[in-house]
Motif scaffolding. Structure first.
Motif, PDB file in Angstrom:
ATOM      1  N   ASP A 189       0.815  -1.229   0.000  1.00 26.07           N
ATOM      2  CA  ASP A 189       0.000   0.000   0.000  1.00 26.07           C
ATOM      3  C   ASP A 189       0.837   1.262   0.000  1.00 26.07           C
ATOM      4  O   ASP A 189       0.430   2.286   0.568  1.00 26.07           O
ATOM      5  CB  ASP A 189      -0.953   0.030   1.206  1.00 26.07           C
ATOM      6  N   THR A 214       7.459  11.298   2.438  1.00 26.67           N
ATOM      7  CA  THR A 214       7.162  11.437   3.862  1.00 26.67           C
ATOM      8  C   THR A 214       8.107  12.495   4.432  1.00 26.67           C
ATOM      9  O   THR A 214       9.265  12.575   4.007  1.00 26.67           O
ATOM     10  CB  THR A 214       7.280  10.102   4.641  1.00 26.67           C
ATOM     11  N   ILE A 454       6.396   2.234   6.145  1.00 27.20           N
ATOM     12  CA  ILE A 454       4.951   1.986   6.197  1.00 27.20           C
ATOM     13  C   ILE A 454       4.375   2.675   7.443  1.00 27.20           C
ATOM     14  O   ILE A 454       3.319   3.315   7.384  1.00 27.20           O
ATOM     15  CB  ILE A 454       4.647   0.469   6.199  1.00 27.20           C
ATOM     16  N   VAL A 457       4.093   6.396   7.029  1.00 27.54           N
ATOM     17  CA  VAL A 457       2.976   6.794   6.167  1.00 27.54           C
ATOM     18  C   VAL A 457       1.623   6.475   6.823  1.00 27.54           C
ATOM     19  O   VAL A 457       0.687   7.261   6.741  1.00 27.54           O
ATOM     20  CB  VAL A 457       3.086   6.087   4.789  1.00 27.54           C
ATOM     21  N   TYR A 458       1.539   5.318   7.470  1.00 27.81           N
ATOM     22  CA  TYR A 458       0.250   4.859   8.009  1.00 27.81           C
ATOM     23  C   TYR A 458       0.226   4.897   9.540  1.00 27.81           C
ATOM     24  O   TYR A 458       0.572   3.920  10.203  1.00 27.81           O
ATOM     25  CB  TYR A 458      -0.066   3.451   7.513  1.00 27.81           C
ATOM     26  N   HIS A 459      -0.171   6.028  10.064  1.00 30.72           N
ATOM     27  CA  HIS A 459      -0.338   6.165  11.523  1.00 30.72           C
ATOM     28  C   HIS A 459      -1.252   7.353  11.786  1.00 30.72           C
ATOM     29  O   HIS A 459      -1.511   8.158  10.885  1.00 30.72           O
ATOM     30  CB  HIS A 459       1.026   6.397  12.205  1.00 30.72           C
ATOM     31  N   ASP A 460      -1.736   7.444  12.992  1.00 31.55           N
ATOM     32  CA  ASP A 460      -2.395   8.674  13.434  1.00 31.55           C
ATOM     33  C   ASP A 460      -1.943   8.937  14.863  1.00 31.55           C
ATOM     34  O   ASP A 460      -0.997   8.289  15.338  1.00 31.55           O
ATOM     35  CB  ASP A 460      -3.934   8.594  13.285  1.00 31.55           C
ATOM     36  N   ILE A 465      -1.417   2.106  11.714  1.00 31.69           N
ATOM     37  CA  ILE A 465      -2.600   1.667  10.950  1.00 31.69           C
ATOM     38  C   ILE A 465      -2.074   0.755   9.848  1.00 31.69           C
ATOM     39  O   ILE A 465      -1.771   1.199   8.743  1.00 31.69           O
ATOM     40  CB  ILE A 465      -3.344   2.883  10.334  1.00 31.69           C
ATOM     41  N   TRP A 466      -1.900  -0.534  10.153  1.00 26.86           N
ATOM     42  CA  TRP A 466      -1.235  -1.427   9.195  1.00 26.86           C
ATOM     43  C   TRP A 466      -2.107  -1.708   7.977  1.00 26.86           C
ATOM     44  O   TRP A 466      -3.274  -2.090   8.126  1.00 26.86           O
ATOM     45  CB  TRP A 466      -0.885  -2.757   9.855  1.00 26.86           C
ATOM     46  N   PRO A 467      -1.536  -1.568   6.772  1.00 25.73           N
ATOM     47  CA  PRO A 467      -2.246  -2.059   5.591  1.00 25.73           C
ATOM     48  C   PRO A 467      -2.412  -3.578   5.740  1.00 25.73           C
ATOM     49  O   PRO A 467      -1.525  -4.254   6.285  1.00 25.73           O
ATOM     50  CB  PRO A 467      -1.305  -1.732   4.436  1.00 25.73           C
ATOM     51  N   SER A 547      -8.723   1.942  10.137  1.00 29.05           N
ATOM     52  CA  SER A 547      -8.557   3.104   9.262  1.00 29.05           C
ATOM     53  C   SER A 547      -9.816   3.957   9.175  1.00 29.05           C
ATOM     54  O   SER A 547      -9.867   4.902   8.404  1.00 29.05           O
ATOM     55  CB  SER A 547      -8.174   2.632   7.853  1.00 29.05           C
TER      56      SER A 547
END
Ligand code: ATP
Ligand code: MG
Length: 569
Positions: A189, A214, A454, A457-460, A465-467, A547
């Protein structure tokens, strides 16, 4: 997996030395644990992610005919002497001595092992093409290990090497591997920019880097949002926007006394002109050649890599002592009326062609020239493109403004040509019985860096927030409260999902709902299923995807089908 059994738990606070989001979240969530700067343990959750990434890589490399093998990490220094990389890569090599006097290096890359290995098995054109790869640990004494998994001293890499009868055959295969790389990133992703980068010192070939945008990225990448072109800053091409000076007349050259600082900004202020009107001279010390000057518009910078590629020599900025020895006055250097005894040639960047009445140094302390014009007042040995591209330049392909972004390099592919086959005499016999050099390509993906990227890019603010494709588990079951009906039902759900092939983590701890839900967010498994007294009254579980903020109840009767659909989407 029962969370109570899992080795590696979440911690309340992130480690105080975490310098990046991935280091912070991966450590706090119990995926990795630092041993020393740039050296990490992968704990079971982290190792699961790592293995998923590796499986994707393995499938894609197998799909382009790569054969997996494993080469040693410890290399006798002699093979590094064959290519001279014991010297050129000296700064990052970890060296060690075995018993006796034998010196070894911990492999930072494997061209030096794979090429002599190939010599043993490649004899004829019938043995080609060939492609082998490994997924292995690399060692590089990075001056600054940082950003968690992004820049390690011991890190994971998939490195593949291909062998061909000709450049054409390599070119074709290279494109196939490029596509396989894109498949890998897509399955993780990650949106990547494919960047044309330098093919190594003075090479006129490109390499391609795969980079993910990023803010923590160390690389500056120049992108065109219209046509999608992405280029490494070091060699990026773009059109400088010229000032509109059609109406401006060339004025008479003037020498003036001036009190000013050395920076272009100070210079422009002192003369009350825009920065582009400063004719900037930068002097380099070029290997085997001595000092060489570059003249460029004051508001622009020189790309050292472009200059090296142009001169086909290594270089560095000239030191103040070297300038002085040559008779050059630091801060006032220019090609205008340079004293005859100073033997230095200047190369011009194209940007100086369309500006009139420059201001520049007069080769004497506190003296400048005004109204300097190319051809009339100075000449250069040659013109070439030496400018470091920045935001606002126009795309060379479509004229749209270019943008600078920060990115992480998650892969790099190179056409090596015959560099290593020459060094190790890797020849094959062609159809006519003639001996020819094997043509090689090499292809690297940083798999631990990929894992860190990853997370970047994918966190909050709550966690990762794992793809789905790389998540440690598909489903995170959380039981709320100690009611036996709840714990029994949760365990049953866990067993049922496991039996149907769903990867499930069940938080069976006797902890408060707050702790469990925060941990689920931090760990970031794609689907959270809560079992509580309330949901059981409704014969359902609470469904929440990591997500999304949406929460809904799903009846037990519908759950298996819905989960299957979710993990196969
Ligand atoms: P960089 O420019 O970031 O130092 P590199 O160009 O030296 O990397 P390569 O030799 O091209 O790296 O290695 C192939 C891949 O290995 C890189 O694209 C990157 O994903 C990964 N990699 C390189 N160095 C490191 C490191 N120190 N830690 C983690 N991954 C790395
Ligand atoms: Mg690279």
């Amino acid at each position: 997996m029962l969370y109570s059994d899992l080795f590696g738990k979440t911690r309340h606070n992130p480690p105080c030395d975490a310098d990046s989001i991935n280091a912070k979240l991966l450590t706090q969530a119990g995926f990795i644990e630092k041993l020393a700067a740039g050296i990490y343990n992968l704990l079971p959750l982290g190792y699961r992610v790592f293995n998923k990434i590796n499986k994707i890589i393995e499938e894609e490399m197998n799909a382009v005919g790569g054969q997996r093998l494993l080469m040693p990490a410890l290399h006798p220094i002699d093979i590094w002497k064959v290519t001279g990389r014991d010297r050129t890569m000296d700064d990052i090599l970890y060296r060690t001595h075995a018993s006796g006097d034998k010196e070894f290096v911990f492999g930072p890359s494997h061209e030096e092992t794979v090429t002599p290995l190939a010599c043993k098995y490649i004899q004829s054109y019938k043995d080609l093409p060939l492609s082998v790869y490994q997924i292995q640990t690399k060692f590089r004494d990075e001056p600054r290990a940082k950003s968690g998994l992004l820049r390690g001293r011991e890190f994971g890499m998939k490195d593949m090497y291909s062998f061909h009868v000709s450049e054409e055959d390599l070119d074709e295969y290279y494109e196939e591997v490029k596509q396989a790389y894109l498949n890998v990133y897509e399955r993780c992703d990650l949106k990547t920019h494919v960047i044309e980068a330098s093919g190594g010192p003075f090479s006129d070939k490109f390499s391609h880097e795969f980079s993910v945008e990023t803010p923590i990225g160390e690389d500056t990448v120049i992108v065109c949002e219209k046509c999608g072109t992405a280029q490494n800053l070091e060699i990026a091409e773009g059109k400088v926007v010229d000032p509109d000076e059609k109406e401006e007349k060339e004025l008479p050259l003037e020498e003036v006394d001036v009190e000013r600082g050395f920076s272009v900004e100070d210079n422009a202020k002192a003369h009350n002109v825009p920065e582009y009107k400063i004719l900037k001279s930068v002097v380099y010390n070029v290997e085997d050649e001595g000092l060489v000057g570059v003249v460029i518009r004051g508001d622009l910078n020189v790309s050292v890599v472009k200059l090296e590629n142009y001169l086909k020599k290594r270089l560095r900025s000239a030191s103040p002592e070297e300038l002085e020895k040559m008779g050059l006055v630091q801060g006032y250097i220019s090609p205008v009326n340079i004293p005859k005894n100073i033997k230095i040639s200047f190369i011009g960047d194209h940007s100086i062609k369309n500006v009139k009445n420059f201001v520049t140094g007069a080769n004497a302390h506190a003296k400048d020239y005004k109204n300097v014009n190319l051809a009339r007042d100075f000449v250069v040995k040659d013109f070439t493109d030496l400018v470091e591209v920045k935001s606002g330049f126009e795309c060379a392909k479509c004229d749209k403004p270019l943008k600078e972004i920060q990115a992480v390099e998650v892969g790099n592919i190179f056409k090596l040509g015959t560099k290593y086959s020459e060094a190790f005499e890797l020849n094959y016999t062609d159809k006519d019985g003639k001996a020819k050099l094997v043509v090689m390509g090499c292809y690297g993906i940083g798999n631990t860096r990929l894992m860190g990227t990853i997370v970047e890019v994918y966190h909050d603010e709550k966690g990762m927030i794992w793809p789905l494709g790389v998540a440690p588990y598909h489903v995170h079951i959380v039981s709320l409260g100690n009611d036996k009906s709840v714990t029994d039902k949760s365990m049953k759900l866990y067993e049922d999902l496991k039996d149907s092939g769903v990867e499930a983590l069940y938080d069976d701890r006797d902890e408060s709902p707050g702790v469990k839900l925060n941990d689920a967010d931090l760990i970031g498994i794609p689907l959270r299923l809560i079992v509580s007294k309330r949901t059981l009254e409704n014969d359902s579980v609470e469904w929440k995807e990591r997500s999304s903020d949406k929460v809904s109840d799903v009846k037990f009767a519908d759950l298996a089908g819905k989960v299957k659909k979710f993990i196969n989407k």
